[in-house]
Design an enzyme around this catalytic site. Structure first.
Site, PDB file in Angstrom:
ATOM      1  N   SER A  64       0.819  -1.222   0.000  1.00  0.00           N
ATOM      2  CA  SER A  64       0.000   0.000   0.000  1.00  0.00           C
ATOM      3  C   SER A  64       0.847   1.264   0.000  1.00  0.00           C
ATOM      4  O   SER A  64       0.306   2.362   0.161  1.00  0.00           O
ATOM      5  CB  SER A  64      -0.874   0.059   1.250  1.00  0.00           C
ATOM      6  OG  SER A  64      -1.656  -1.065   1.366  1.00  0.00           O
ATOM      7  N   THR A  67       6.892   1.531   1.875  1.00  0.00           N
ATOM      8  CA  THR A  67       8.251   2.033   1.647  1.00  0.00           C
ATOM      9  C   THR A  67       8.233   3.560   1.563  1.00  0.00           C
ATOM     10  O   THR A  67       9.087   4.244   2.140  1.00  0.00           O
ATOM     11  CB  THR A  67       8.791   1.456   0.313  1.00  0.00           C
ATOM     12  OG1 THR A  67       8.479   0.058   0.271  1.00  0.00           O
ATOM     13  CG2 THR A  67      10.273   1.665   0.173  1.00  0.00           C
ATOM     14  N   TRP A  68       7.248   4.078   0.875  1.00  0.00           N
ATOM     15  CA  TRP A  68       7.092   5.530   0.705  1.00  0.00           C
ATOM     16  C   TRP A  68       6.836   6.193   2.058  1.00  0.00           C
ATOM     17  O   TRP A  68       7.485   7.174   2.421  1.00  0.00           O
ATOM     18  CB  TRP A  68       5.923   5.780  -0.254  1.00  0.00           C
ATOM     19  CG  TRP A  68       5.771   7.161  -0.764  1.00  0.00           C
ATOM     20  CD1 TRP A  68       6.715   8.157  -0.763  1.00  0.00           C
ATOM     21  CD2 TRP A  68       4.603   7.714  -1.381  1.00  0.00           C
ATOM     22  NE1 TRP A  68       6.194   9.286  -1.349  1.00  0.00           N
ATOM     23  CE2 TRP A  68       4.903   9.042  -1.737  1.00  0.00           C
ATOM     24  CE3 TRP A  68       3.333   7.222  -1.685  1.00  0.00           C
ATOM     25  CZ2 TRP A  68       3.973   9.885  -2.367  1.00  0.00           C
ATOM     26  CZ3 TRP A  68       2.417   8.040  -2.316  1.00  0.00           C
ATOM     27  CH2 TRP A  68       2.735   9.359  -2.647  1.00  0.00           C
ATOM     28  N   HIS A 133       2.377  -4.346   9.748  1.00  0.00           N
ATOM     29  CA  HIS A 133       1.223  -4.708   8.907  1.00  0.00           C
ATOM     30  C   HIS A 133       0.115  -5.304   9.793  1.00  0.00           C
ATOM     31  O   HIS A 133      -0.908  -5.746   9.290  1.00  0.00           O
ATOM     32  CB  HIS A 133       1.623  -5.761   7.864  1.00  0.00           C
ATOM     33  CG  HIS A 133       2.578  -5.281   6.810  1.00  0.00           C
ATOM     34  ND1 HIS A 133       2.480  -4.055   6.220  1.00  0.00           N
ATOM     35  CD2 HIS A 133       3.644  -5.905   6.222  1.00  0.00           C
ATOM     36  CE1 HIS A 133       3.443  -3.917   5.312  1.00  0.00           C
ATOM     37  NE2 HIS A 133       4.173  -5.031   5.304  1.00  0.00           N
ATOM     38  N   SER A 165      -0.485  -4.915  -7.082  1.00  0.00           N
ATOM     39  CA  SER A 165       0.873  -4.740  -6.589  1.00  0.00           C
ATOM     40  C   SER A 165       1.331  -5.986  -5.825  1.00  0.00           C
ATOM     41  O   SER A 165       2.456  -6.463  -5.990  1.00  0.00           O
ATOM     42  CB  SER A 165       0.924  -3.494  -5.696  1.00  0.00           C
ATOM     43  OG  SER A 165       2.239  -3.211  -5.325  1.00  0.00           O
ATOM     44  N   LYS A 294       5.727   0.342 -10.484  1.00  0.00           N
ATOM     45  CA  LYS A 294       5.197   1.416 -11.349  1.00  0.00           C
ATOM     46  C   LYS A 294       4.729   2.620 -10.540  1.00  0.00           C
ATOM     47  O   LYS A 294       4.741   3.736 -11.031  1.00  0.00           O
ATOM     48  CB  LYS A 294       4.006   0.899 -12.139  1.00  0.00           C
ATOM     49  CG  LYS A 294       4.309  -0.017 -13.276  1.00  0.00           C
ATOM     50  CD  LYS A 294       3.012  -0.214 -14.043  1.00  0.00           C
ATOM     51  CE  LYS A 294       3.124  -1.154 -15.199  1.00  0.00           C
ATOM     52  NZ  LYS A 294       1.797  -1.401 -15.791  1.00  0.00           N
TER      53      LYS A 294
END
Ligand code: A3P
Length: 327
Positions: A64, A67-68, A133, A165, A294
């Site tokens: 989701s 990492t960002w 998570h 994803s 992506k």
């Protein structure tokens, strides 16, 4: 500090000073005013100090945008030590340029409490930043108390894109000796709720409902909103974490610098993320570049046929109905 104590201390101090200097009534009043202002400033300092000593927990369903979110929270919280601006000579020392975000913010379940060991967290800088998570209902009770010092940020992504994803990611990790994992099979499991960390709707609703009940402790963000307007979302995130951007920082473009440093385009091209393998040591066959595919909103249209769209849409409608959560 309780107000009764403050008042008592103020009047004792004032009486004491008055005796020494024979203050006039006007001077006494002025003195009282200064003490009031100082005690207010102290209170504010204490509050901001307390906020900074909070633990921060970044919660997501896998794929989701974990990492960002790790990169952004780390960059916001540590921006004094590590400025993100490319015009700042220290930017080249930023840990995000040489470490994958997962190496900077550990997972509670995979790393901190892995191997049944009691972790030593005494050396972690404040505020400590963790990720998880784990669904809300299964979090450690102390994080859920009304007087908790834990701040939880949940990043939610449209289930359609999250499924794509995840499927693409799992295919990369899957040993070649195993039969292929079809998209039909993945969709079936997803809709049955047979995925890691439980059904996606329970996961999302658990944090969503809590963010409505306890907005000071749980912030609910959406991947799609962040893609659309990163600056507003970063302001909200920084404020929630107790590290709001100052007017000067806004003027200097610090928010945009952080957004740029943590962007998909920037992170994906870094050597550590192109060729490193270490970020998720707990996964076999893992390579850091698997985390950067992506990063598009709506990529799911390239995978779903109309009946599949109907199946997942109907499920989402049923599960999210009346909750206020929509995509
Ligand atoms: P796609 O597979 O759709 O490309 P997680 O970090 O939870 O594993 O999520 C991975 C997803 O987030 C992937 O989506 C990945 O490309 C995307 N992603 C990784 N880094 C990102 C970033 N800095 N900004 C936006 N999306 C990012």
């Amino acid at each position: 500090m309780p107000s009764s104590t403050t008042t008592a201390t103020n009047s004792t101090t004032t009486t004491h000073l008055a005796k020494q200097h024979q203050f006039t009534a006007a001077e006494e009043e002025e003195e009282e005013e200064i003490i009031k202002l100082l005690s207010q400033e102290c209170k504010e300092l204490l509050v901001s100090q307390r906020e900074r000593e909070c633990d921060v927990v970044l919660a997501t369903i896998p794929k989701s945008g974990t990492t960002w979110l790790k990169a952004l929270a780390f960059a916001i919280i540590n921006r004094q030590r590590f400025p993100a601006s490319s015009s700042n000579p220290h930017e080249k020392n930023h840990p995000l340029l040489t470490s994958n975000p997962h190496d900077l913010v550990p997972f509670i379940e995979y790393e901190i409490y892995a191997n049944n060991k009691i972790p030593d967290l005494s050396n972690l800088p404040e505020p400590r930043i963790f990720a998880t998570h784990i669904p809300y209902h299964a979090l450690e009770e102390s994080m859920k108390k009304s007087d908790t010092t834990t701040k939880i940020v949940y990043l939610c992504r449209n289930p359609f894109d999250t499924l794509i994803s995840s499927w693409e990611f799992l295919k990369k990790l899957r040993p070649e000796s195993l039969p292929q994992f079809s998209f039909e099979e993945a969709l079936k499991m997803y809709c049955n709720g047979s995925i890691g960390y439980g059904p996606f709707w329970e996961h999302m609703l658990g944090y969503w409902n809590e963010s409505l009940k306890r907005p000071q402790h749980v912030l609910f963000l959406k991947y799609e909103d962040m893609k659309e307007d990163i600056v507003s979302n970063l302001k909200e995130l920084a404020g929630f974490l107790g590290f709001p951007f100052t007017v000067e920082e806004e003027r200097e473009g610090v928010i945009e610098d952080i957004a740029k440093l943590c962007s998909f385009e920037k992170l994906k091209e870094l050597e550590i993320n192109k060729s490193g393998k270490a970020a998720m040591k707990f996964l076999n066959n893992f390579e850091n570049n698997y985390l950067f595919r992506k990063a598009q909103v709506g990529d799911w249209v390239n995978y779903f046929n109309p009946s599949m769209v109907q199946q997942l849409s109907k499920l989402m409608e049923d599960k999210f109905q009346g909750s206020g959560l929509s995509f």
